[in-house]
Scaffold this motif. Sequence first.
Motif, mmCIF file in Angstrom:
data_model
loop_
_atom_site.group_PDB
_atom_site.id
_atom_site.type_symbol
_atom_site.label_atom_id
_atom_site.label_comp_id
_atom_site.label_asym_id
_atom_site.label_seq_id
_atom_site.Cartn_x
_atom_site.Cartn_y
_atom_site.Cartn_z
ATOM 1 N N ARG A 122 56.356 134.288 64.859
ATOM 2 C CA ARG A 122 56.239 132.851 65.131
ATOM 3 C C ARG A 122 57.624 132.218 65.199
ATOM 4 N N ALA A 123 58.502 132.618 64.298
ATOM 5 C CA ALA A 123 59.865 132.079 64.313
ATOM 6 C C ALA A 123 60.583 132.422 65.600
ATOM 7 N N GLU A 124 60.265 133.581 66.173
ATOM 8 C CA GLU A 124 60.887 133.984 67.436
ATOM 9 C C GLU A 124 60.244 133.296 68.632
ATOM 10 N N GLY A 125 59.097 132.646 68.435
ATOM 11 C CA GLY A 125 58.516 131.815 69.474
ATOM 12 C C GLY A 125 57.465 132.448 70.348
ATOM 13 N N ASP A 126 57.135 133.749 70.134
ATOM 14 C CA ASP A 126 56.135 134.386 70.992
ATOM 15 C C ASP A 126 55.318 135.405 70.198
ATOM 16 N N PRO A 127 54.493 134.946 69.246
ATOM 17 C CA PRO A 127 53.755 135.895 68.417
ATOM 18 C C PRO A 127 52.758 136.750 69.201
ATOM 19 N N MET B 59 61.498 138.652 56.979
ATOM 20 C CA MET B 59 61.001 139.111 55.693
ATOM 21 C C MET B 59 61.312 140.582 55.514
ATOM 22 N N SER B 60 61.811 140.951 54.366
ATOM 23 C CA SER B 60 62.113 142.343 54.077
ATOM 24 C C SER B 60 60.839 143.121 53.855
ATOM 25 N N ALA B 61 60.878 144.425 54.195
ATOM 26 C CA ALA B 61 59.734 145.297 53.953
ATOM 27 C C ALA B 61 59.798 145.885 52.575
ATOM 28 N N SER B 62 60.429 145.220 51.647
ATOM 29 C CA SER B 62 60.465 145.655 50.252
ATOM 30 C C SER B 62 59.529 144.790 49.446
ATOM 31 N N LYS B 63 59.071 145.337 48.328
ATOM 32 C CA LYS B 63 58.112 144.623 47.489
ATOM 33 C C LYS B 63 58.890 143.648 46.617
ATOM 34 N N ASP B 64 59.034 142.385 47.034
ATOM 35 C CA ASP B 64 59.803 141.405 46.287
ATOM 36 C C ASP B 64 58.976 140.143 46.110
ATOM 37 N N ARG B 65 59.620 139.096 45.597
ATOM 38 C CA ARG B 65 58.890 137.866 45.351
ATOM 39 C C ARG B 65 58.343 137.262 46.640
ATOM 40 N N SER B 66 59.063 137.452 47.733
ATOM 41 C CA SER B 66 58.587 136.943 49.008
ATOM 42 C C SER B 66 57.287 137.615 49.410
ATOM 43 N N CYS C 272 47.382 129.057 60.179
ATOM 44 C CA CYS C 272 47.642 130.323 59.483
ATOM 45 C C CYS C 272 48.310 130.080 58.130
ATOM 46 N N PRO C 273 47.764 130.682 57.067
ATOM 47 C CA PRO C 273 48.383 130.514 55.744
ATOM 48 C C PRO C 273 49.718 131.230 55.614
ATOM 49 N N LEU C 274 50.029 132.116 56.567
ATOM 50 C CA LEU C 274 51.285 132.873 56.511
ATOM 51 C C LEU C 274 52.277 132.424 57.584
ATOM 52 N N ALA C 275 52.026 131.279 58.193
ATOM 53 C CA ALA C 275 52.892 130.821 59.287
ATOM 54 C C ALA C 275 54.346 130.732 58.854
ATOM 55 N N GLN C 276 54.612 130.286 57.627
ATOM 56 C CA GLN C 276 55.990 130.129 57.177
ATOM 57 C C GLN C 276 56.689 131.468 56.979
ATOM 58 N N ASP C 277 55.914 132.546 56.860
ATOM 59 C CA ASP C 277 56.478 133.872 56.609
ATOM 60 C C ASP C 277 56.608 134.696 57.889
ATOM 61 N N CYS C 278 56.067 134.210 58.992
ATOM 62 C CA CYS C 278 55.880 135.047 60.177
ATOM 63 C C CYS C 278 57.128 135.062 61.063
ATOM 64 N N ARG C 279 57.727 136.242 61.196
ATOM 65 C CA ARG C 279 58.918 136.384 62.038
ATOM 66 C C ARG C 279 58.595 136.188 63.516
#
Length: 347
Positions: free
Chosen positions: A217-222, A1-8, A208-215
């Motif tokens: 978690r995607a990397e496998g070791d939050p 996820m980008s650290a810019s204020k976007d739709r994401s 987590c409501p943000l699981a789909q956004d979490c980098r």
Amino acid sequence: MSASKDRSANGVSQRLLEWYDRSARTLPWRSPPGKPPPPPYRVWLSEVMLQQTTTAAVAPYYARFLERWPTVEALAAAEDADVMAAWAGLGYYSRARNLLAAARAVAARGSFPDTEDGLRALPGVGAYIAAAVVAIAFDRRAVVVDANVERVVARLFAIGTPLPAARKEIRAGADAITPDERAGDFAQAMMDLGATICTPRDPRCLLCPLAQDCRARAEGDPARFPVRPAKKAKPTRKGAAFWIERVDATGRSVWLVRREGKGILGGMRALPDDGWSARADGFGVPSGDWHHAGTVRHGFTHFDLELSVHVSRAAQPDGEGEWWPVERIEEAGLPTLFAKAAARALG
């Protein structure tokens, strides 16, 4: 996820607020989602108490403070000794001294400042508390980052820079996802997510409501985020405390002193001691008829203390102090360290 204020980023805030509407914790200093915010006094008081202290520990203190001092003007008019005694056991006693100084400053100006800069001018109010009060009490956009939020954002963006250097990146990430509306609800939603779902160990990613956004978690070791530097070992200091007791027609009493206004446990009632500090051991037990009642241990932020407790009914106290009835020792407002020492002396 980008650290810019976007739709994401907007999607993150929307998902989090929807979760908060369903799952918000019920806390005595909080308004339910979507309801009018609590008064600034209550938000500020709770945030000061919650610094480095759990909600479970704070809740009874918060209730007692509000019952005794229901407004900032009432707190401003309180005696220093009464406030310090009411704070006893909550720890980090500089917070209580700053609390009273800030209350008096607010009472003098007539109201709480409603900007971060104005709030940061108050004693004991740093960037976090100022942002929290602006967001929660005044419902204005502010970037609120406490330890829970820090953890959530570090995982959301998989920020690999170790703390404390990572805090600039973490703040930028928090800024990117903070919405313009429902500022207070969003800040408290982030706190709740970190406290109940995105926990330090074993985060509950499936809930987590943000699981789909979490980098992370995607990397496998939050759980490895935020990255922390190796802990430094704390030194252990040694000191002594003295229970000086007398018995007369009024009953048993013990000699208590008032510690200096600044420094460790400043302004608190305490047993006399041998001058221990964060930097050095105490000078030891003076000559005389002392009975060693045992040793208590206590952890401070930067050091641990081993305090030996010594009892005498013959020693004569030095300096200023007061004879306190032993049967009312729990009413003296002793900080936890000296409450432990008193219990050991009486044991």
